[in-house]
Motif scaffolding. Structure first.
Motif, PDB file in Angstrom:
ATOM      1  N   ARG A   1       0.720   4.149  -1.172  1.00  0.00           N
ATOM      2  CA  ARG A   1       0.180   5.508  -1.044  1.00  0.00           C
ATOM      3  C   ARG A   1      -0.285   5.834   0.367  1.00  0.00           C
ATOM      4  NH1 ARG A   1      -1.487   4.576  -6.361  1.00  0.00           N
ATOM      5  NH2 ARG A   1      -0.273   5.909  -7.760  1.00  0.00           N
ATOM      6  N   GLN A   2      -0.105   4.895   1.277  1.00  0.00           N
ATOM      7  CA  GLN A   2      -0.461   5.222   2.657  1.00  0.00           C
ATOM      8  C   GLN A   2       0.717   5.921   3.302  1.00  0.00           C
ATOM      9  OE1 GLN A   2      -2.474   2.330   5.007  1.00  0.00           O
ATOM     10  NE2 GLN A   2      -4.157   2.212   3.555  1.00  0.00           N
TER      11      GLN A   2
ATOM     12  N   PHE B   1      -3.574  15.031   4.447  1.00  0.00           N
ATOM     13  CA  PHE B   1      -4.890  14.409   4.272  1.00  0.00           C
ATOM     14  C   PHE B   1      -5.946  15.423   4.645  1.00  0.00           C
ATOM     15  CE2 PHE B   1      -2.714  10.198   4.515  1.00  0.00           C
ATOM     16  CZ  PHE B   1      -3.237   9.677   3.342  1.00  0.00           C
TER      17      PHE B   1
ATOM     18  N   ARG C   1       0.859  -1.194   0.000  1.00  0.00           N
ATOM     19  CA  ARG C   1       0.000   0.000   0.000  1.00  0.00           C
ATOM     20  C   ARG C   1       0.897   1.246   0.000  1.00  0.00           C
ATOM     21  NH1 ARG C   1      -4.956  -0.594   1.850  1.00  0.00           N
ATOM     22  NH2 ARG C   1      -5.252   0.948   0.236  1.00  0.00           N
TER      23      ARG C   1
END
Ligand code: HEM
Ligand code: FES
Lengths: 107, 421
Positions: free
Chosen positions: B359-360, B366, B357
């Motif tokens: 893009r975490q 955010f 993952r």
């Protein structure tokens, strides 16, 4: 145990099975549904899990919640009245059979 | 001191200072590349940390992934308003220290104005529009790479990272190509204070920014009278949400896009070269399977974390990690620390190009201010690496990088390299 159907913009369908208690982003990611990235891990903070709830289901899922979910959707593309962030749709048995359509692209 | 001895000394200092004396805002920590030791200690011992005295006054440091997410997604309490100090730990840059002109733009606004303006700008960097820019960007990247010397030592930063970032900005604005270096100059000037080596006085900054304003005003006038195009200025000139902006606000948004896409992308272009040089096994993986570029690009952006922090100002009291943040307090989210938090990211110190993952990570922030240029930045890096792999077998780093002295821009002033055919 319930079933969710994800439908890509080009019509490809994915029928997946899940236990209750997860959200619709987690289930999509776990099953490798293309186009749902879930970068923020489900915090309604990235809008990479935008989906359209099939009109027949919108009453059961409810519309996008006020606050962060609606704010984030404002910046997504091609947003419609039935747009939701998949990570904010908590799956329970009442949603067995739910149909979610994916937008063409998202970021 | 050798690099190793200096790193050891920094580790000792980071461990031995009393907690209340730790001040992670000191720019020299970043220049020496030792900030990580301090953040590791804070994450372990005092993840929501109050520093009572610093060059920027008192401030809170938020150091874990989860707490950063909590602040970033709570814009009702944690404001970005430029009038309260904006998004940098240093209040002076956005407010020009009382000596400069103000350039209002949406990164320094809260809803509802933020939302309206962001919506007007975001279509330009949406996937459909990016696809139109891709061909031009790829062609320009190819041309720059073809002009590089093979087998000779040169500095990657000006030759590639700055040049390509500048060209990309010119593409985005459909800016007269021969004048493109003005864009880089204006970007540098916007975030400079007198004495930083870039400008000597506020008057100089004002006069250069006036030149910038006039230039962009002329482009606006041209575009507003032509059919809508897919470049950014045309979109701003024709969109209902922005076409009636004040001249100042227009310039503010233009400058935001120039600054937003400048240092960040530039330093990711350099950081990737350094990361692959330091991790030959990852480079071997990449050569064996170039489709890994897709997951490598977000990993470069995480590993580099081109912006070390974003700042907010609390507009109400809030509890976080057992501490009470008071209304009016300055709150700094250290993305560079959250991206090394092993409770959120597996083996965060390691550069791994095929993470599951990738893009975490926090590099783009955010919540409602999450970087609008994130997919554009990724596209540029993807094109760059695809074109590099077509041409060169290896980029050898031949000396130590010189890092920028800044607690905000995390990047490089130079990186000596040699290309292998
Ligand atoms: C690797 C490259 C990049 C990184 C690491 C990066 C990082 C960031 C971060 C952390 C934010 C959040 C600001 C906040 O929360 O206060 C942001 C916002 C922003 N970025 Fe980027 N950025 C990059 C590339 C770009 C590019 C190429 C553009 C130009 C198109 C751009 C334009 C913007 C704009 C306009 C905002 C403001 C968004 C808002 O306030 O709603 N960025 N960026
Ligand atoms: S996963 Fe980020 S908004 Fe749903």
């Amino acid at each position: 145990m319930l079933h969710i159907k994800y439908v890509e913009a080009n019509g490809t369908e994915y029928l997946v099975e899940t236990d209750a208690g997860f959200n619709a982003m987690e289930v999509a990611v776990k099953n490798g549904i293309p186009g749902i990235d879930g970068d923020c891990g489900g915090a309604a903070a990235c809008a990479t899990c935008h989906v359209y709830v099939d009109p027949g289901w919108i009453e059961k899922t409810g519309k996008a919640a006020e606050g962060l979910e609606q704010s984030m959707l404002e910046f997504a593309e091609d947003v419609q009245d039935n747009s939701r962030l998949a990570c904010q749709i908590k799956l329970d048995d009442a949603l067995d059979g739910l149909v979610l359509k994916l937008p063409e692209k998202q970021h | 001191m050798t690099a190793l001895a200096s790193a050891t000394a920094a580790a000792t200092e980071a461990e031995s200072l009393p907690l209340d004396r730790i001040d992670v805002s000191r720019a020299e920590l970043f220049e020496r590349n030792v900030e990580g030791e301090y953040f590791a200690r804070l994450r372990r011992e005092d993840p929501v940390h109050y520093c009572a005295e610093s060059a920027y006054g008192p401030y809170w440091s938020i150091t874990t992934y989860k707490d950063i997410m909590a602040v970033d997604t709570n814009h009702q309490v944690f404001s970005s308003d430029a009038g309260l100090g904006g998004i940098l730990i240093d209040d002076n840059i956005q407010k020009s220290g009382g000596g400069g002109i103000d350039l209002p733009n949406f990164i320094g606004m809260d809803p509802p104005q933020h939302d309206e303006q962001r919506k007007a700008v975001s279509p330009i960097v949406a996937p459909a529009n990016l696809a139109k820019l891709e061909g031009t960007i790829r062609e320009r990247v190819g041309r720059v790479l073809d002009g590089l010397p093979v087998g000779e030592e040169f500095d990657w930063v000006p030759a590639v990272s700055i040049e390509l970032t500048t060209q990309m900005l010119a593409t985005l604005f459909d800016f007269p190509f021969e004048d493109r270096r003005k864009l880089t100059r204006w970007s540098d000037v916007t975030v400079a204070e007198p004495g930083s080596g870039i400008i000597d006085s506020w008057e100089q900054r004002n006069s250069e920014l006036m030149e910038c304003a006039n230039y962009f005003q002329r482009l606006w006038n041209e575009r507003v009278n032509s059919d809508p195009g897919s470049d950014l200025i045309s979109m701003l000139a024709h969109s209902p949400a922005t076409r009636n902006m004040t001249a100042e606000n227009y310039l503010g948004n233009v400058v935001l896009l120039i600054v937003g896409g400048n240092d960040t992308t530039r330093n990711s272009m350099t950081g990737g070269v350094l990361a692959l040089h330091q991790n030959p096994a990852e480079f071997a993986k990449l050569k064996a399977n170039p489709t890994l570029i897709d997951s490598m690009v977000p990993e470069i952006i995480r590993w580099q974390t081109p912006l070390s922090h974003m700042r907010r100002t609390a507009v109400a009291d809030a509890e976080l990690g057992g501490k009470t943040i008071r209304k009016g307090d300055k709150v700094v989210m250290w993305y560079v620390s959250g991206n090394r938090d092993d409770t959120a990211i597996d083996r965060p110190e390691a550069f791994i190009i095929d993470r599951e993952r990738p893009r975490q990570h926090l590099s783009f922030g955010f919540g409602i201010h999450r970087c609008v240029g994130n997919r554009l930045a990724e596209m540029q890096l993807k094109i760059l690496w695809e074109e590099i792999l077509k041409r060169f077998s290896r980029i050898e780093v031949t000396g130590d990088p010189v890092r920028v002295r800044s607690n905000f821009v995390r990047g490089y002033a130079s990186l000596p390299v040699r290309l292998h055919a």
